[in-house]
Scaffold this active site. Structure first.
Site: not given
Lengths: 358, 395, 358, 395
Positions: D126, D158, D241, D382
């Site tokens: 990201s 993370s 994932e 979404e």
């Protein structure tokens, strides 16, 4: 799945696709007849009435999990004949009954000459009393689904603190019914019994009857739940197809993201229900410890999911879905009735709570 | 007593006298927006005789001259007394629009007939394939001397099978962009070339129709507003339709029924009124009903102060209809397996004889089924949310 | 609204917009101080501490409905100073108290030298007992909101089957507290009292105290509910603004219909809650028959609506909203705490059910 | 005992011995996907010594050779015994991908270090302004001799503050269409030019970072797959994932906690376990948990039979995370006002001393807050619903 199961499923799919399209189903409903006798004959000719009957009684001996795909098709095609009630539910109790009862009733169930139904789980059992020196069997069974269609009702009897299940021939004197149409295109009835007792009607008694009661209603939940999965699938398929064709503001409805996400949610709920129903049927077939709890859970899941899935289907179709001539609303009506079968949805959850605690 | 209390009493007194048992029964058996037609018409005539048939109309046109509070009291008392619903497409929708856009002749001819029930109106907006998207409508009206010639079809025309008049949106110019070439016409349903086909609703009853127009001649004098300006006429009407309904009254009536029915519904060794799970679910709905009520009052206050409810009407439409549907679910939760029978004949107030099912069960299920349409007609819930997103949130 | 109310609202809006932007609020939180003393002084300088105080005690005498717009701003700007607790809630009880108590405490509340808070509704009252010949006031008040910020706690006392409310100065010997930070950037505390009783602290007693208890917690519900409406409005505004700016797959997020409909639903819930809160405040101010029921309903509505509105706000922002430096998640945290204030949300509905039946 | 029962017992025995009270405590205090880092690393070393650190890996690379059922038993027992979570971005995500796309050198060097904990990996996908939309990423890598020079920034990485390695998607060709010019690089976080800024999460803890790259030199040997082919590498990983997590285990643990806590939570004169309203809500969640469990088993069965979970992984991700959040709500419903205190220090397993609040209240609220992210990371709810709509429903 075995070859036999595949064959069964495929033949059911083919028959229903070709002979049970919605328009002809509605013609049958509008005719006012409780049952389309040609369908009924075809069902037994194709062996559906023998699906779960024991092999030593000329049945296929399928478990519930084996026939889930067929039951789903019954939901999908909105089959209104009480085949599952007669062959799977009443038939299941008879198969566990006495030799005499099996001999007396199973062949009729399988050849279709007997159409049996069963009452709500909380129905008050019939009673046996000596009146003027006669043993009379008496009582009322209220809101019996397909009670207007059936030739027999499998009825609970309580006598001397012992329970029994009996097959009551509805054509005999002393058995009467007030039949009515139901919102799902079937014919229900209130059945009143007041007849001279003949123990030939007894299927099983005592602890066998108690076990049969447990099994009957667990199986009723599972069958209704599997039918519900098929109905949800039907509602979803119809919605996907309709929104693809239908244009609004120059775009197909299915291209609107808000509707896409809601259809995705319909799929999610349908698949969740499907997984749980299948697992619960397997657990039942294998007599797993948690089989009864899973049956309650599966039915409760279908009740909740089907309410929202079928409501959403109507909403996304718009006006057309509120007409009686369009199929999708009939899934909604069928599920609105199955919610209370074989007992109230809220009572089901209350029982789930007790069981999984105890 | 305050003036309003006095007013309420006068309404109650009138209802106590004018509502015959037959009319009340028609009200009790009403499972949708519409009551059985002959009862609705009979009730319209009584209200008309009393001068109360058009609460929202100005006095000059035959309204009773009530303020907004009085109108609300009147509506509420009628509902709670189980008065039948009057077919209101004329008085509630067309009337105010004619007052604004109609010619003097149109007003003088149509308005009194609307009040008396001499004309029963239905609304011809939707077409097959164009539900919420009015701009795409295809019914045409072509000038031919002093007439328009109308061809096409309208669908979801409520009560068309009982009506004698229809107000329609028709396309009068195909060359311009979709919304610009639409006109507003009044059409006599007895004109040659009109066919009316009833549509059976999901609950088995008939309320709606499809109306077919095959070279139907309509006098040009029946045009309302300017030619090709029907869109703005219709829009004003749509807003009226959305803002015009008082959902709180319906909801209160539903709640009252659920409470009384819960007390009569066995549940284990007690009744459903003693079931905490049901009561919690009901309480959540009641709290939302209170929120709806005070939102309607807020809007009413704003309108009284001269404001326009605007997109808040969309909010009320969404909440009112969706809450109504939640209450339908609570009702069938009370009924259980007794909800299965259909027994259409028993919903006819003129029906005599027994039915094999308690009446509350019959009406609860019929309402549950019928009321799915509430979030579809008059602008779907999706359209309303889009309006809110665009007009209020500016998205 | 009157001019005075408009002025109050406008001045609050201006002050908070200019001095309470989120970054500076977070600096204050991070500083570890329970209270920004400059804000606190400004609040009393601007007369906010006197909003609901009686006119004969130099207050504005506003009702709750009058100050709803200001309370909403407190929610919108995530104000962490316990002004409403001190001035409106504790202040309300004091205003109903004895002459002596009013004289002793109201000026301090108004000039800001007293910062009072109140305990949860179900707190166990303090007790008064003779120990070694001394009258000792003893007890624990658990989970007192802003208990780490306050100079005083308004505490319930039970003695001889009679109830009292007393102002306990937390700086005196015998009053101690274990303070902790709370998820909404405030400082709560467990307060322990074990001190020599002096009846100067008693605000009111007996039936007056019972009435005050009723009023205090109904008002606490209304104040919390109005704050919640402001927080929901803040969460909605932030979501609308963020999704307008933020692009994904080449389009602004706000152009996705699925998000538009969900934001519309956020608005719907916020406006429903706002209408009900305002009506409930008016009913309270005018002592309407249904005032207590409406207060319960208003708080319950806000609890339910705020949970979904603030959760949706985070979801539609995406990752950024899960960071502490971004504002919108703080609405969610504040509302997660207000849910249980002044009592558990489920208990609230249980009470609503009793009241509207009774 | 069946073989699986024997296996379960051996896992239990190992856990009983290897899990020190300190490690268990770190597990109990875990309120997110990650446990306190030093405990996680200590636990990784113990699992590595036992040969159990990479249950999903083939034996040739150091996996234990378990079948799918054994892996599930192992996961479940670890969770229920409150073992800390190991930082798994390397072993669970990068490892399988290197086995497939990596060079022999990359496999030999990186895989063993992944297992032992010598390397701790984080994931650099990201970027600010490009969360779920990877095609729009802007971090660039430009060839310069045997190196790439990397400039840009990655966010939501993370554990970057504990990691020493990062696997990244970088843009190596701007001329082609967005998805075509992306490459997959392994980058040593100790390289000059890298800055790591921790991000404080809403719950007050640090799990994520922003990583800045300022002219960072990365050997070309660290390219995985072909240059400009990073998109297909990443896509295979994304699927992994989504399919790789077993939500049922988390959900069962949450349910177990809620049940035991309900029995301890006073409610009126009884406990919350006797409150029918709470129990009904809990039962509905439990029924959904059963549906999730059997859906996961259905998928597992299909995968074992050689199938691809495909979009059903999206279904499980949506349901697993949203159900987890519903259970978080049930947890805080039990806690009430005791959920207010934050007391971050008390969530550190090394913390000594009292806290003013029951531990279950502390963890319940922290989890409720932290877990809002569950429906956002790894593809938002979404995005998952869009995938279902497109890939399953064909919309």
């Amino acid at each position: 799945m075995t070859d036999e199961q595949n064959m069964l499923r495929d033949s059911a799919e083919r028959y229903l696709r070709e002979n049970y399209e919605f328009a002809s189903r509605q013609n049958a409903v509008d005719s006012g007849k409780a049952l389309d006798i040609e369908h009924w004959r075809a069902f037994s000719d194709m062996g559906w009435t023998a699906m779960t009957a024991p092999e030593n009684a000329d049945g296929f001996g399928f478990g519930l999990a084996d026939i889930v795909p067929v039951i789903e098709l019954f939901g999908y095609y909105l089959v209104r004949e009480p085949l599952l009630e007669s062959a799977v539910l009443a038939g299941g109790v008879i198969a566990a009954g006495s030799e005499a009862a099996r001999a007396l009733y199973l062949p009729g169930i399988i050849d279709g000459s007997i159409i049996a139904t069963i009452p709500q789980r909380d129905s008050t059992p019939l009673t046996l009393q000596a009146i003027d020196g006669e043993d009379r069997l008496q009582g009322d069974l209220q809101f019996v689904p397909s009670g207007g269609t059936a030739s027999h009702v499998l009825a609970p009897i309580q006598h001397d603190h012992e329970n029994h299940w009996a097959m009551i021939d509805l054509s005999q004197q002393g058995a009467s019914r007030v039949a009515y149409k139901t919102h799902d295109g079937r014919h229900g009835a209130h059945i009143t019994v007041d007849l001279l007792y003949d123990d030939g009607c007894i299927v099983l008694s005592g602890t066998d009857a108690d076990a049969a009661t447990q099994a009957l209603y667990a199986r009723a939940m599972l069958v209704a739940a599997a039918e519900g999965v098929g109905a949800m699938q039907g509602a979803l398929d119809s919605t996907v197809e309709y929104t693809r064709q239908r244009e609004q503001f120059g775009q197909s409805l299915s291209s609107f993201q808000a509707l896409q996400h809601r259809m995705a949610e319909m799929l999610i709920q349908t698949e969740l229900a499907r997984s749980l129903v299948l697992a619960a049927c397997r657990a039942w077939d294998t007599q797993a410890d948690n089989a009864s709890t899973l049956a309650l859970a599966a039915k409760a899941k279908v009740d909740a999911a089907a309410r929202s899935v079928t409501q959403e289907a109507i909403q996304m179709h718009g006006g057309i879905a509120t007409t009686n001539e369009y199929k999708v609303g009939h899934y909604f009506k069928r599920m609105a009735l199955l919610e209370s079968w074989p007992q109230h949805r809220d009572a089901l959850i209350a029982e789930f709570i007790q069981r999984r605690q105890g | 007593m305050t003036d309003y209390q006095i007013f309420r009493k006068s309404v109650k007194d009138f209802l106590g006298e004018a509502l015959t048992p037959e009319l009340r029964r028609a009200g009790e058996l009403t499972t949708s927006v519409f009551s059985e037609f002959s009862a609705a018409l009979a009730w319209q005539k009584k209200l008309h005789a009393q001068g109360w048939i058009a609460p929202d109309w100005p006095s000059e046109f035959g309204g009773p001259g009530w303020d907004i509070q009085q109108r609300s009291i009147f509506q509420e008392e009628c509902k709670l007394a189980n008065a039948p619903s009057v077919v209101m497409m004329g008085i509630q929708m067309l009337g105010p629009m004619l007052m604004h856009y109609g010619t003097e002749e149109q007003k003088q001819y149509y308005l009194p007939r609307m009040l008396s029930g001499a004309d029963i109106w239905c609304q011809g907006y939707s077409e097959p394939g164009a539900g919420s998207d009015l701009a795409s409508l295809k019914t045409t009206a072509v000038r031919d001397g002093d007439n328009y010639v109308v061809n096409g079809t309208k669908i979801w025309t409520s009560m068309a099978h009982h009506a004698n008049q229809i107000f329609c949106l028709v396309r009068t110019d195909k060359a311009v962009k979709p919304q610009a070439g639409i006109s507003f016409l009044l059409i006599d349903l007895e004109s040659p070339g009109i066919t009316i086909t009833p549509i059976v609703s999901l609950d088995g009853q008939v309320e709606q129709c499809q109306v077919f127009f095959d070279a139907v001649k309509v006098p040009c004098a029946n045009l309302v507003g300017a030619e090709n300006d029907g869109w703005s006429v219709a829009k004003s009407l749509l807003e009226f339709e959305r803002g015009g309904h008082n959902f709180t009254i319906d909801v209160k009536k539903q709640l009252r029924k659920i409470h009384s029915q819960a007390k009569l519904t066995p549940w284990g060794e007690k009744t459903r009124a003693a079931d905490p799970v049901f009561q919690h679910r009901l309480a959540e709905a009641e709290i939302d009903a209170l929120a709806l009520e005070h939102t309607e009052l807020r809007i009413k206050g704003a309108v009284e102060a001269g404001g326009n409810p605007g997109a808040l009407s969309s909010l009320v439409k969404v909440v009112g209809t969706e809450l109504g549907q939640r209450l339908n679910e609570l009702s069938i939760d009370l009924v259980g397996p007794a909800a299965a029978p259909q027994c259409l004949e028993a919903l006819d107030p003129n029906h005599k004889g027994d039915t094999p099912v308690p009446e509350h069960a019959l009406t609860a299920m019929a309402e549950y089924i019928n009321n799915r349409a509430a979030t579809i007609y008059g602008g779907t819930a999706e359209i309303q949310r889009t309006i809110i997103a665009k007009k209020v949130l500016g998205l």
